[in-house]
Design a protein around this motif. Structure first.
Motif, PDB file in Angstrom:
ATOM      1  N   ILE A  25      32.895 -16.877  15.171  1.00 35.72           N
ATOM      2  CA  ILE A  25      34.234 -17.211  14.668  1.00 35.72           C
ATOM      3  C   ILE A  25      35.010 -17.985  15.730  1.00 35.72           C
ATOM      4  CG2 ILE A  25      36.477 -16.189  14.071  1.00 35.72           C
ATOM      5  CD1 ILE A  25      34.848 -14.041  12.498  1.00 35.72           C
ATOM      6  N   LEU A  26      34.899 -17.569  16.977  1.00 33.24           N
ATOM      7  CA  LEU A  26      35.596 -18.281  18.051  1.00 33.24           C
ATOM      8  C   LEU A  26      35.007 -19.676  18.259  1.00 33.24           C
ATOM      9  CD1 LEU A  26      36.137 -15.312  20.490  1.00 33.24           C
ATOM     10  CD2 LEU A  26      37.921 -16.670  19.399  1.00 33.24           C
ATOM     11  N   LYS A  27      33.715 -19.845  18.005  1.00 34.48           N
ATOM     12  CA  LYS A  27      33.102 -21.169  18.124  1.00 34.48           C
ATOM     13  C   LYS A  27      33.676 -22.144  17.095  1.00 34.48           C
ATOM     14  CE  LYS A  27      28.643 -19.848  20.069  1.00 34.48           C
ATOM     15  NZ  LYS A  27      27.199 -19.725  19.806  1.00 34.48           N
ATOM     16  N   LEU A  28      34.150 -21.624  15.949  1.00 35.90           N
ATOM     17  CA  LEU A  28      34.740 -22.480  14.920  1.00 35.90           C
ATOM     18  C   LEU A  28      35.959 -23.231  15.428  1.00 35.90           C
ATOM     19  CD1 LEU A  28      34.516 -20.111  11.810  1.00 35.90           C
ATOM     20  CD2 LEU A  28      33.085 -22.114  12.295  1.00 35.90           C
ATOM     21  N   VAL A  29      36.623 -22.686  16.445  1.00 37.68           N
ATOM     22  CA  VAL A  29      37.805 -23.333  17.031  1.00 37.68           C
ATOM     23  C   VAL A  29      37.506 -23.801  18.455  1.00 37.68           C
ATOM     24  CG1 VAL A  29      39.527 -22.239  15.565  1.00 37.68           C
ATOM     25  CG2 VAL A  29      38.779 -21.068  17.638  1.00 37.68           C
TER      26      VAL A  29
END
Length: 81
Positions: A25-29
């Motif tokens: 999820i953090l990689k998405l941003v």
């Protein structure tokens, strides 16, 4: 008062997320974090390796969670005259 760590823990439980999911999820941003660093945030406050989650990690997680749940924001169409 809830800390950022408490908020992250509650969201993890509410959405049934594993550490791998949170990293993704953090990689998405475009925010990179290791599972080890993330695990340090989920430790008990009395543990010697406990790390407080800053505002930046919580903000990026919330932005990534929106994309994860709702999908990426659609592209805006240009104006035509």
């Amino acid at each position: 008062m809830l800390t950022n760590n408490d908020i992250l823990k509650k969201l993890r439980v509410a959405h049934k997320l594993r550490d791998e999911n949170i990293v993704d999820i953090l990689k998405l941003v475009d925010f990179q974090i290791t599972k080890g660093a993330l695990g340090d945030m989920f430790r008990d406050e009395s543990h010697p390796k406990y790390v407080e989650a800053g505002d930046q990690i919580l903000r990026n997680f919330l932005n990534g969670l929106i994309i994860h749940l709702r999908g990426p924001r659609p592209k805006k169409k240009g104006k035509t005259d």
